[in-house]
Design an enzyme around this catalytic site. Sequence first.
Site, PDB file in Angstrom:
ATOM      1  N   GLU A 166      -4.176  -1.749   1.547  1.00  0.00           N
ATOM      2  CA  GLU A 166      -4.052  -0.610   0.712  1.00  0.00           C
ATOM      3  C   GLU A 166      -4.118   0.050  -0.243  1.00  0.00           C
ATOM      4  O   GLU A 166      -3.549   0.946  -1.616  1.00  0.00           O
ATOM      5  CB  GLU A 166      -2.417  -1.187   0.143  1.00  0.00           C
ATOM      6  CG  GLU A 166      -1.490  -2.473   0.532  1.00  0.00           C
ATOM      7  CD  GLU A 166       0.143  -2.325   0.131  1.00  0.00           C
ATOM      8  OE1 GLU A 166       0.021  -2.415  -1.231  1.00  0.00           O
ATOM      9  OE2 GLU A 166       1.111  -3.013   1.079  1.00  0.00           O
ATOM     10  N   GLU A 191       0.701  -7.084   7.159  1.00  0.00           N
ATOM     11  CA  GLU A 191       1.888  -7.140   6.660  1.00  0.00           C
ATOM     12  C   GLU A 191       3.681  -6.472   6.860  1.00  0.00           C
ATOM     13  O   GLU A 191       2.963  -5.026   7.448  1.00  0.00           O
ATOM     14  CB  GLU A 191       1.623  -6.853   4.926  1.00  0.00           C
ATOM     15  CG  GLU A 191       1.038  -7.473   3.967  1.00  0.00           C
ATOM     16  CD  GLU A 191       0.776  -7.001   2.917  1.00  0.00           C
ATOM     17  OE1 GLU A 191       1.706  -7.028   1.896  1.00  0.00           O
ATOM     18  OE2 GLU A 191      -1.083  -6.945   2.212  1.00  0.00           O
TER      19      GLU A 191
END
Length: 479
Positions: free
Chosen positions: A179, A377
């Site tokens: 991320e 995810e």
Amino acid sequence: MTKGYQMPDGFLWGGATAAHQVEGGWQEGGKGLSIADVMRAGSKDVKRVEDPAVLPGQVYPNHWGVEFYTHYKEDIKLFAEMGFKCFRLSIAWTRIFPNGDEATPNEAGLAFYDDVFDTCLAYGIQPIVTLSHFELPLKLVTEYGGFRNRQVVDFFTKFAEVCFRRYHDKVRYWMTFNEINNQTNWHDSHPLLQNSGLVLDDSDNWEEAMFQAAHLELVASAQAVQIAHAIDPNLMVGDMIAMGPIYPLTAKPKDVMMAERAMRYRYYYGDVHALGAYPVWLERYWAKKDIHVDVTDADRAILKAGAVDYVGFSYYNSSVVEFKDDNPDMDYDESVSTVRNPYVPRSDWGWQIDPVGLRYAMNWMQARWHKPMFIVENGFGAYDKVEADGSVHDDYRIDYLSDHVLQMEKAVVEDGCDLIGYTPWSAIDIVSASTGEMKKRYGLIFVDANDEGEGSFARSRKDSFYWYQKVIQSNGEIL
Ligand code: P53
């Protein structure tokens, strides 16, 4: 029961975790301290505090995680029972280089992951590995200043090289920085520390510091891609982007333009990773705001030669922006530009739930980056209740996952998006990254532990475990 679509042969169904959120064993096998080891527990309303060192009397939930360090054989067996084809995990940098700056790696740490990977492979489960998932060695923060410092790039690429060399026969799919774009727009230091190891004070221009650190991470990532390919051309190295589309609140052209500008500001990292160069608008934005980022010609050459092989991404929610008169330049600032979406529900932690946004985002990324994608995810943090017989009826999680998987399947089967696999967050309960809570549960497998780390740490199958088993068995047809 929802009817889904069969996914292409070889589609990688699995589940995801990260070292600091599951392993525990924070001092085992020569492991050094990472930034996650000095983060106290928080909650929905209380921010996690980062200490400069481990302080007596404080609670650090990442010290125990869910004790995967001692339970991994049992956990991987349960993953196999669900039918996992792959398992995403991260390598704790501090098991390999305890302080980050050693000359040689720590053999006990390397051996631990050998055994984890071998255990996976024995069940036919491919490990999918993130190199840096919010767990920088603490010394690289306190003594080197995190990713503002070019020396940290060298430490990272050395770590990456050691991992590629050691595990290239066992691990094909890698990701560099988890991320990377999550630090985009945060004025408090927390995500900047988690992602980049930045500790800011009032004299810092946070935006300049963020762009500089992100730049060096992008360079480090591009170097890692090249190192991996030189070691083994079969390796696939991806980026990892926190993806959530940003919609305009209305059809007013200024709202629409505001949303476009928000998207490009939040996702330029993906442009650099996938296309190998900075977008023109960004360098003009830096000039306009007097932001100085040290980008050398050598850096640009590395970025160009180190484009990622695929785009890994997380998807949890979408957001909405609105044009405001006091921001005529339409600069995006997450804390003031975003407004609530009146059309979607929210979780107990305020996360907006939007399955269609996943299909929208996949199409957006495919058209922009032209790379295979991997959903690494996607999941639902919720309070779970254990019944007297030990079962957990998490139909809210099944609903969330089933709605998202259906949209993912439409993106692949109807729209033609190129998707490698799907690893929901999380394979097993974890310590929440933003709050440090156990009770914000994500897992398909329940772990008997509370926020204070009390409990038996016994594993049990939630209803979502059995649901996902059928999804995988039917290759996506039964949702
Ligand atoms: P937690 C913020 C927003 C979206 C995803 O998040 C985020 C974060 C950072 O906390 O992180 C990712 O546990 C991250 C995982 C994390 C998961 O999403 O804060 O990659 O480590 O656990 C869920 O509820």
